[in-house]
Write an enzyme that holds these catalytic residues in place. Structure first.
Site, mmCIF file in Angstrom:
data_model
loop_
_atom_site.group_PDB
_atom_site.id
_atom_site.type_symbol
_atom_site.label_atom_id
_atom_site.label_comp_id
_atom_site.label_asym_id
_atom_site.label_seq_id
_atom_site.Cartn_x
_atom_site.Cartn_y
_atom_site.Cartn_z
ATOM 1 N N ARG A 16 64.672 60.399 57.761
ATOM 2 C CA ARG A 16 65.928 60.053 57.097
ATOM 3 C C ARG A 16 65.726 59.505 55.684
ATOM 4 O O ARG A 16 66.670 59.264 54.957
ATOM 5 C CB ARG A 16 66.707 59.039 57.970
ATOM 6 C CG ARG A 16 67.263 59.655 59.241
ATOM 7 C CD ARG A 16 67.676 58.599 60.263
ATOM 8 N NE ARG A 16 66.546 58.109 61.042
ATOM 9 C CZ ARG A 16 66.636 57.183 62.002
ATOM 10 N NH1 ARG A 16 67.784 56.632 62.280
ATOM 11 N NH2 ARG A 16 65.565 56.795 62.669
ATOM 12 N N LYS A 23 57.200 56.631 55.573
ATOM 13 C CA LYS A 23 58.240 55.605 55.390
ATOM 14 C C LYS A 23 57.666 54.215 55.121
ATOM 15 O O LYS A 23 58.165 53.482 54.265
ATOM 16 C CB LYS A 23 59.149 55.565 56.622
ATOM 17 C CG LYS A 23 60.224 54.505 56.514
ATOM 18 C CD LYS A 23 61.354 54.693 57.491
ATOM 19 C CE LYS A 23 60.966 54.415 58.908
ATOM 20 N NZ LYS A 23 62.121 54.482 59.819
ATOM 21 N N GLN A 72 47.579 58.124 65.976
ATOM 22 C CA GLN A 72 48.478 58.834 66.886
ATOM 23 C C GLN A 72 48.666 60.223 66.265
ATOM 24 O O GLN A 72 49.496 60.413 65.377
ATOM 25 C CB GLN A 72 49.825 58.096 66.985
ATOM 26 C CG GLN A 72 50.780 58.721 67.983
ATOM 27 C CD GLN A 72 52.211 58.190 67.864
ATOM 28 O OE1 GLN A 72 52.609 57.623 66.842
ATOM 29 N NE2 GLN A 72 52.998 58.393 68.904
ATOM 30 N N THR A 78 57.712 56.152 70.283
ATOM 31 C CA THR A 78 57.175 54.790 70.170
ATOM 32 C C THR A 78 56.371 54.386 71.418
ATOM 33 O O THR A 78 55.392 53.646 71.316
ATOM 34 C CB THR A 78 58.321 53.781 69.938
ATOM 35 O OG1 THR A 78 59.381 54.046 70.871
ATOM 36 C CG2 THR A 78 58.883 53.886 68.536
ATOM 37 N N GLU A 152 68.818 53.881 74.509
ATOM 38 C CA GLU A 152 68.849 54.400 73.141
ATOM 39 C C GLU A 152 70.257 54.919 72.808
ATOM 40 O O GLU A 152 70.966 55.424 73.677
ATOM 41 C CB GLU A 152 67.803 55.513 72.976
ATOM 42 C CG GLU A 152 66.380 54.999 72.951
ATOM 43 C CD GLU A 152 66.170 53.897 71.920
ATOM 44 O OE1 GLU A 152 66.540 54.082 70.750
ATOM 45 O OE2 GLU A 152 65.666 52.821 72.307
ATOM 46 N N TYR A 366 46.780 47.715 18.255
ATOM 47 C CA TYR A 366 46.233 48.171 19.529
ATOM 48 C C TYR A 366 44.788 47.705 19.637
ATOM 49 O O TYR A 366 43.957 48.058 18.800
ATOM 50 C CB TYR A 366 46.279 49.705 19.655
ATOM 51 C CG TYR A 366 45.477 50.171 20.855
ATOM 52 C CD1 TYR A 366 45.864 49.798 22.142
ATOM 53 C CD2 TYR A 366 44.310 50.919 20.709
ATOM 54 C CE1 TYR A 366 45.106 50.155 23.250
ATOM 55 C CE2 TYR A 366 43.553 51.295 21.812
ATOM 56 C CZ TYR A 366 43.963 50.904 23.079
ATOM 57 O OH TYR A 366 43.219 51.254 24.176
ATOM 58 N N ALA A 380 48.366 42.810 11.031
ATOM 59 C CA ALA A 380 49.359 43.779 11.499
ATOM 60 C C ALA A 380 48.813 45.190 11.338
ATOM 61 O O ALA A 380 48.181 45.517 10.339
ATOM 62 C CB ALA A 380 50.630 43.628 10.675
ATOM 63 N N ALA A 423 42.411 44.868 3.846
ATOM 64 C CA ALA A 423 43.516 45.644 4.414
ATOM 65 C C ALA A 423 43.300 47.138 4.188
ATOM 66 O O ALA A 423 42.730 47.548 3.183
ATOM 67 C CB ALA A 423 44.820 45.210 3.760
HETATM 68 C C1 UD1 Z 1 63.690 52.123 67.477
HETATM 69 C C2 UD1 Z 1 64.003 51.792 68.933
HETATM 70 C C3 UD1 Z 1 65.418 51.257 69.029
HETATM 71 C C4 UD1 Z 1 65.563 50.032 68.135
HETATM 72 C C5 UD1 Z 1 65.146 50.345 66.702
HETATM 73 C C6 UD1 Z 1 65.079 49.053 65.913
HETATM 74 C C7 UD1 Z 1 62.698 53.388 70.240
HETATM 75 C C8 UD1 Z 1 62.742 54.589 71.100
HETATM 76 N N1 UD1 Z 1 63.877 52.981 69.752
HETATM 77 O O1 UD1 Z 1 64.558 53.159 67.086
HETATM 78 O O2 UD1 Z 1 65.719 50.883 70.366
HETATM 79 O O3 UD1 Z 1 66.918 49.590 68.159
HETATM 80 O O4 UD1 Z 1 63.840 50.949 66.675
HETATM 81 O O5 UD1 Z 1 64.813 49.270 64.569
HETATM 82 O O6 UD1 Z 1 61.669 52.813 70.057
HETATM 83 N N2 UD1 Z 1 56.763 55.442 65.339
HETATM 84 C C9 UD1 Z 1 55.451 55.733 65.653
HETATM 85 N N3 UD1 Z 1 55.182 56.821 66.420
HETATM 86 C C10 UD1 Z 1 56.142 57.649 66.876
HETATM 87 C C11 UD1 Z 1 57.477 57.350 66.552
HETATM 88 C C12 UD1 Z 1 57.755 56.242 65.785
HETATM 89 O O7 UD1 Z 1 54.532 55.006 65.258
HETATM 90 O O8 UD1 Z 1 55.801 58.626 67.555
HETATM 91 C C13 UD1 Z 1 57.051 54.270 64.509
HETATM 92 C C14 UD1 Z 1 57.822 54.585 63.243
HETATM 93 O O9 UD1 Z 1 56.923 54.817 62.170
HETATM 94 C C15 UD1 Z 1 58.679 53.340 63.037
HETATM 95 C C16 UD1 Z 1 58.812 52.750 64.426
HETATM 96 O O10 UD1 Z 1 57.863 53.402 65.245
HETATM 97 O O11 UD1 Z 1 58.035 52.396 62.199
HETATM 98 C C17 UD1 Z 1 60.212 52.965 65.005
HETATM 99 O O12 UD1 Z 1 60.502 54.340 64.988
HETATM 100 P P1 UD1 Z 1 61.930 54.888 64.546
HETATM 101 O O13 UD1 Z 1 61.902 56.359 64.649
HETATM 102 O O14 UD1 Z 1 62.328 54.289 63.259
HETATM 103 O O15 UD1 Z 1 62.816 54.297 65.734
HETATM 104 P P2 UD1 Z 1 64.374 54.012 65.722
HETATM 105 O O16 UD1 Z 1 65.107 55.287 65.903
HETATM 106 O O17 UD1 Z 1 64.742 53.186 64.558
HETATM 107 CA CA CA Z 2 63.694 52.511 62.751
#
Ligand code: UD1
Ligand code: CA
Length: 451
Positions: A16, A23, A72, A78, A152, A366, A380, A423
């Protein structure tokens, strides 16, 4: 024995954001989001902080060369990110882990400590905040029997889960590894995103009869997640206000505080004075009695007590000694060092240049790869010609030397102590101490032809 670690989830792409950068490298007040998160965690966890990286992992690793990483390869959610980190955490002897989303840059040490205190004794705890608009956050569902779940946003079905409350999951968790380990293989990606959600652990833990708590953090703005350019701008403004407020509280004098931007890693001592609009970023240190006037940008600099930075000056990677004067309209580039009471005036640029105590370069010059002795005067229009198209060379100017206006010093070259350069000279040979050098064509006066 309990051993706590922190785990930052930072492998996601941040679709996004519409950016090629991962990000967590998007910046607030000059620092990547991830640096803000680490700044909050380091005082609590010291070296026991791991970062899960995946999307453009190399860029993230390069930005934090001292950090510990877990990779990862595929970003499957997550929950999957947590699974990848488990072996590293266990190997380090950690029994408990604070997991936090890498996109929560407003996190602070205080918030982390409070949450840890509230989570003590739980097998799984998460921070729950209340928002007027729950947006895309995971919804906290508290059942009548006292049990709890996170659903979610995409999966939320009021007919199943009841009317939406304002309570959402902030994305910060405290987990007992021995308790949660057994649940991880039971996470599935059978949902609308096709991802393994860390948030599903809550319902699994409740079903197992583990101690689970949704720690109520009220309307805590410090836990907001950043997913879009608009949210980044909002978070940056909140962080800016927080830092400026803290500085005012500590006793820094700030004029037009709403227009002052100070980065999260900068340090400003009480008794320093800042005038907005200005920007102080990077690891800048500003001592008491120092003033930075409006329209200045100061990045990664050290300003000693009593230094004055006048308006419209741009300083990066410079060190300015006590009571030195800079600007207006000066440019100090990396490696510029001004000793005490030296002066750099308007339209003067310094790069890797050292000005001795009380030395002056007041107008239009400079100085690059240059050492200037104490109390020397640079006229100068003086230019050090430090680059021949391939290599850079040094210029040395002695103590109390006087360089006349519009002089070109063709490096490598040395002007001795107390020497004087006329100068308009083009100096290609060393000038011995105490000598007068004139290196320009002689003036001829001829009768003027008329008509
Ligand atoms: C997530 C939570 C949501 C919470 C919100 C708060 C989950 C499923 N949902 O949603 O409940 O309200 O955060 O801000 O966790 N990331 C990884 N690996 C992945 C996917 C994501 O490391 O495979 C990291 C992203 O870089 C990010 C963080 O996890 O920093 C959260 O991921 P994001 O996709 O932003 O989750 P949200 O949709 O915001
Ligand atoms: Ca997020």
């Amino acid at each position: 024995m309990q051993k706590n670690a922190a785990l930052v989830l930072a492998a996601g792409k941040g679709t996004r954001m519409h950016s090629d950068k991962p990000k967590v490298l998007q910046s607030l007040l000059g620092e990547p989001m991830l640096a803000c998160v680490l700044e909050a965690l380091r005082p609590v966890f010291a070296q026991d902080v791991w970062i899960v990286v995946g999307h453009k992992a190399e860029m993230v690793r390069a930005a934090f060369p001292d950090a510990r990483f877990v990779s990862q390869e595929q970003q499957l959610g997550t929950g999957h990110a947590l699974m990848q980190a488990l072996p590293a955490l266990e190997q380090a002897g950690c029994t408990h882990v604070l997991v936090v989303n890498g996109d929560t840059p407003l996190l602070s040490e205080g918030v982390v400590r409070r949450f840890l205190a509230e989570s003590a004794g739980q097998d799984l705890a998460f921070a729950a905040i209340e928002l007027d608009d729950p947006g895309a956050y995971g919804r906290v569902v508290r059942h009548a029997d006292g049990s709890i779940a996170i659903v979610e946003a995409k999966e939320y079905d009021p007919s199943l889960h009841g009317p939406v409350s304002r309570e959402v999951n902030a994305g910060m968790y405290f987990l007992s590894l021995p308790a949660v380990k057994a649940l991880l293989p039971r996470l599935t990606n059978d949902n609308r995103s096709g991802e393994y959600y860390i948030t599903d652990l809550v319902a699994l833990a409740v079903a197992e009869g583990l101690a689970v708590s949704g720690v109520r953090c009220g309307g805590d703005q410090n836990l907001l997640g950043v997913n879009s350019p608009r949210e980044l701008a909002q978070a940056e403004e909140m962080l800016r206000r927080r830092i400026v407020d803290d500085l005012l509280e500590k006793g820094v004098m700030i004029h037009a505080p709403e227009q002052v931007r100070v980065g999260p890693l900068a340090r400003v001592e009480p008794g320093a004075e800042l005038s907005g609009p200005c920007e102080i970023c990077g690891k800048t240190e500003i001592a008491r009695g120092t003033s930075v006037a409006s329209h200045c940008i100061v990045c990664d600099c050290v300003l000693a007590a009593g230094a004055q930075i006048r308006p419209f000056s741009h300083l990066e990677g410079a060190s300015v000694g006590g009571e030195a004067l800079v600007g207006p309209y000066a440019r100090l580039r990396p490696g510029a060092v001004l000793e005490e009471q030296s002066r750099v005036g308007n339209f003067v640029e310094l790069k890797k240049a050292h000005l001795g105590r009380g030395a002056k370069a007041n107008h239009l010059a400079y100085l690059g790869d240059t050492v200037v002795g104490e109390k020397a005067n640079i006229g100068a229009g003086t230019i050090t010609c430090n680059y021949d198209g391939r290599h850079k060379y040094q210029t040395k100017i002695g103590r109390e030397a006087f360089i006349g206006s519009n002089t070109a010093l063709v490096a490598p070259v040395c002007v001795g102590d107390e020497a004087l350069v006329g100068a308009g000279s083009v100096v290609t040979k060393d000038v011995p101490s105490g000598d007068l050098a004139i290196a320009r064509s002689r003036q001829k006066n001829l009768p003027r032809k008329k008509g």
